[in-house]
Design an enzyme around this catalytic site. Structure first.
Site, short mmCIF file in Angstrom:
data_model
loop_
_atom_site.label_atom_id
_atom_site.label_comp_id
_atom_site.label_asym_id
_atom_site.label_seq_id
_atom_site.Cartn_x
_atom_site.Cartn_y
_atom_site.Cartn_z
N ARG A 99 0.61 34.77 -4.84
CA ARG A 99 1.18 34.61 -3.42
C ARG A 99 2.70 35.30 -3.44
O ARG A 99 3.17 35.18 -4.60
CB ARG A 99 1.45 33.18 -2.90
CG ARG A 99 1.91 32.86 -1.45
CD ARG A 99 1.15 33.37 -0.55
NE ARG A 99 1.39 32.78 0.84
CZ ARG A 99 0.97 33.27 1.98
NH1 ARG A 99 0.13 34.42 1.93
NH2 ARG A 99 1.23 32.58 3.01
N THR A 372 -6.17 39.47 7.00
CA THR A 372 -6.27 39.49 5.51
C THR A 372 -7.69 39.90 5.26
O THR A 372 -8.52 40.55 5.79
CB THR A 372 -6.19 37.89 5.37
OG1 THR A 372 -4.99 37.46 6.10
CG2 THR A 372 -6.26 37.49 3.93
N THR A 390 -3.93 39.65 1.31
CA THR A 390 -3.49 39.75 2.55
C THR A 390 -1.86 40.45 2.45
O THR A 390 -1.31 40.47 1.44
CB THR A 390 -3.16 38.32 3.18
OG1 THR A 390 -2.77 38.70 4.75
CG2 THR A 390 -2.11 37.50 2.64
N LEU A 391 -1.86 41.21 3.59
CA LEU A 391 -0.22 41.63 3.89
C LEU A 391 0.47 40.74 4.83
O LEU A 391 1.32 41.08 5.51
CB LEU A 391 -0.43 42.95 4.30
CG LEU A 391 -0.87 44.37 3.25
CD1 LEU A 391 -1.14 45.54 4.12
CD2 LEU A 391 0.49 44.33 2.49
N ASN A 392 -0.59 39.69 5.28
CA ASN A 392 -0.31 38.75 6.58
C ASN A 392 -0.70 39.53 7.75
O ASN A 392 -1.97 39.58 8.03
CB ASN A 392 1.15 38.40 6.61
CG ASN A 392 1.26 37.17 7.57
OD1 ASN A 392 0.30 36.36 7.73
ND2 ASN A 392 2.39 37.00 8.12
N ASP A 414 4.95 33.21 7.27
CA ASP A 414 4.27 32.18 6.99
C ASP A 414 5.08 31.12 6.50
O ASP A 414 4.52 29.70 6.53
CB ASP A 414 3.21 32.39 5.74
CG ASP A 414 1.79 33.13 6.16
OD1 ASP A 414 1.65 32.98 7.48
OD2 ASP A 414 1.14 33.34 5.52
N SER A 444 -3.05 29.74 4.57
CA SER A 444 -4.21 29.06 4.97
C SER A 444 -5.65 29.60 4.18
O SER A 444 -6.37 29.27 4.47
CB SER A 444 -4.62 29.23 6.60
OG SER A 444 -3.47 28.79 7.18
N GLY A 465 -6.05 34.02 9.32
CA GLY A 465 -4.88 33.20 9.57
C GLY A 465 -5.36 31.85 9.64
O GLY A 465 -5.93 31.32 8.64
O1 DON Z 1 -1.64 33.22 4.17
C1 DON Z 1 -2.04 33.08 5.21
O2 DON Z 1 -2.53 31.80 5.60
C2 DON Z 1 -1.86 34.22 6.42
N1 DON Z 1 -0.73 35.03 5.73
C3 DON Z 1 -3.17 34.69 6.40
C4 DON Z 1 -3.04 36.04 7.29
C5 DON Z 1 -4.56 36.39 7.61
O3 DON Z 1 -5.39 36.04 7.49
C6 DON Z 1 -4.25 37.45 8.43
N2 DON Z 1 -5.64 37.66 9.33
N3 DON Z 1 -5.55 37.11 10.14
#
Ligand code: DON
Length: 563
Positions: A99, A372, A390-392, A414, A444, A465
């Site tokens: 992360r 993601t 992910t890049l977020n 986040d 998440s 997300g």
């Molecule tokens: O780590 C996380 O929970 C978020 N940054 C994930 C982002 C994500 O899944 C983007 N797409 N929806």
């Protein structure tokens, strides 16, 4: 009589043929030995080729991950981070946390103005949104421990792909179009994705190929201490960011103990904090375990009710208790215990919806998306790897280094910028997830592996997300409770509740009208209108005869490849 018998045989064959056809439509790719399912065919192919050439799941992980950085810049990345959960053929399990981290110069109030209000876009767009990237550290750490092929070999097809280029899909054309204004805003100039790319065009990535070649030559230090590190820091700082060479040099991926728990005859192995995925998944599954979901039926009123109520309670806890375990103490064992689940569900009744306001307080908007990416791998030796990276946001912070050839994440969003103020996924946080130098932001992401009766059963995960946890949950339940195959389970309509806002989001036009009306009568607020995608699952199921079935989400360009 003969005629009647013939007619009977003919009808019998016809009915059975129909069944076969129906089954074929909902069955994913079946292979005998190994499989990679990812968001792009190019990445699945490269990963599968590595396996075919004798590499194991960890070699394929490196190849698939880096190939996604080339073929799927929407979420695949060098400038982001992720989590990996593995289960080796001998049953050994583990998890790797790569992360992103808050930079050393970060502080709790860095996204607030003088009046203490959150500054719009500061945590989502441009250089201030960037967390210290973890992807390369993650890939190299996993490879060092478990890989069998030289990294220079693994990188070869990836570099070739970057040079040769990637063909634009229809879905990609639409995505690129949607983000043009933000690319310009973050970069103050055009970037390679700024062109009007159309379906079937080929995008080449020569700058990224050069970066990958340097990594091939100099290893992971190239990214964290070498020429690439220097270029990266001067680029981020020139754009107003705060990441330093020290931040990069100090970055390390961390081995974690995955969250494990039982559900019927399944053992679920999922990601531990700093992701909330495993803990929340455990809380929800423990809360629903006593109910007869298979009797209630898939997406029936009662199933939706029980799952929603379990989700509501787990997400309320998520926002209060969870954060980076290196910085906060998490009552993890208690949260995922059966006793706690029973206590939490004590006030649930089939007669009426619980109000989120009674579970806690607040009223906020949810925004869900799918930026993601997840890939699942099973190799010919029986090892399994589940990775979400992910890049977020879509294309992260949208900040793109033309010289290095990749986007930077906006993972800083986040964190909880301010207690009670929702992030881009509508999630609110408390002290446990406030910003602190070198802290990892709560996630998440829920890369998960499931065992059944002690054997590998499923590898599963998704972007989305805040909807990641509930999508992984439903995919597992679809197979285990509702007896679907892998592809069918991935295709099935999904819903989502995250405590706040107090709304059940449903994929539009996919749910039974009567169930919806019954749920409304029970006091549930249903939102079928604004949902775009709830998850985009990549999964593999081990079938009873030990062959593998892929589940590649029809909601994206996801593809299963194997042999
Ligand atoms: O780590 C996380 O929970 C978020 N940054 C994930 C982002 C994500 O899944 C983007 N797409 N929806």
């Amino acid at each position: 009589m003969k005629k009647i018998i013939l007619l009977f045989i003919f009808s019998f064959l016809l009915i059975n043929c129909k069944d076969v056809v129906k089954k074929e439509k909902t069955t994913g790719l079946i292979t005998q030995k190994a499989m990679v399912v990812s968001a792009r065919i190019e990445a699945s192919k490269i990963g599968s080729e590595i396996l075919k050439n004798g590499g194991n799941a960890f070699d394929a992980m490196a190849a698939t991950d880096l190939a996604l950085a080339v073929a799927y810049p929407f979420a695949g990345n060098l400038g982001g981070g992720g989590f990996m959960v593995y289960r080796k053929a001998d049953g050994e399990i583990g998890a790797l946390d790569y992360r992103e981290k808050a930079p050393l110069a970060a502080d709790r109030d860095m996204y607030l103005d003088n009046e203490g209000n959150v500054v719009k876009e500061k945590s989502t767009l441009g250089a201030m949104a960037v967390g210290v990237p973890g992807t390369l550290a993650g890939i190299f750490t996993a490879h060092k421990k478990f890989g069998t092929m030289p990294m220079s070999e693994i990188l070869k097809p990836v570099i070739a792909l970057a040079k040769r280029g990637v063909v634009v899909t229809k879905k990609q054309e639409d995505r690129i179009k949607n983000y043009q204004a933000l690319f310009l805003k973050a970069n103050k100039d055009s970037i390679p994705l700024s062109k009007k790319w159309k379906e079937n065009d080929t995008i080449k990535y020569p700058a990224l190929a050069e970066t990958l070649i340097r990594i091939q030559q100099n290893g992971v230090d190239e990214f964290y201490k070498g020429e690439t590190a220097k270029k990266m820091v001067s680029f981020i700082q020139a754009n107003g960011g705060i990441i330093t060479l020290e931040d990069l040099a100090k970055y390390e991926a961390r081995w974690r103990t995955p969250v494990t728990f039982k559900y019927d005859n399944l053992k679920i192995i999922s990601m531990s904090p700093p992701s909330s995925g495993g803990v929340a998944l455990a809380q929800i599954m423990k809360a629903i375990e006593p109910y007869d979901l298979d009797q209630f039926g898939h997406n029936s009123t009662k199933s939706i009710q029980v799952i929603t109520e379990a989700e509501r309670r787990a997400y309320a806890d998520r926002s209060f208790f969870l954060g980076d375990p290196d910085f906060v103490t998490i009552p993890q064992q208690e949260l995922i215990s059966k006793e706690y689940a029973t206590k939490r569900m004590a006030d649930f009744s089939f007669e009426k919806a619980t109000k989120s306001a009674d579970v806690s307080h607040g009223n906020i908007e949810i925004v869900e998306s799918d930026e993601t990416t997840h890939y699942s791998i099973v190799d010919q030796f029986g090892n399994a790897v589940s990775v979400t990276t992910t890049l977020n946001g879509a294309y992260g912070s949208k900040l793109y280094s033309p010289e290095l050839g990749f986007f930077f994440n906006n993972e800083m969003d986040d964190f909880s910028s301010k207690p009670g103020v929702p992030n881009m996924f509508g999630l609110i946080g408390a002290k446990a997830n406030e910003i602190h130098p070198e802290k990892r932001m709560l996630s998440s992401m829920t890369p998960t592996i499931v065992e059944k009766n002690g054997k590998l059963f499923m590898v599963v995960g998704t972007p989305g997300g805040s909807t990641i946890i509930t999508s992984v949950l439903q995919t597992i339940l679809n197979v285990h409770e509702y007896k679907m195959g892998m592809q069918e389970a991935v295709n099935a309509a999904r819903f989502h509740h995250q405590w706040l806002p107090d709304v059940v989001k449903m994929e539009p036009k996919s749910f039974d009208k009567q169930a919806i009306s019954e749920l409304k009568d029970l006091g549930y607020t249903i939102d079928e209108t604004t949902s775009r995608i709830i998850g985009k699952v990549s999964a593999i199921l081990v079938l009873p005869n030990a062959s593998l079935e892929g589940g590649a989400d029809k909601r994206g360009d996801d593809t299963a490849v194997g042999f």
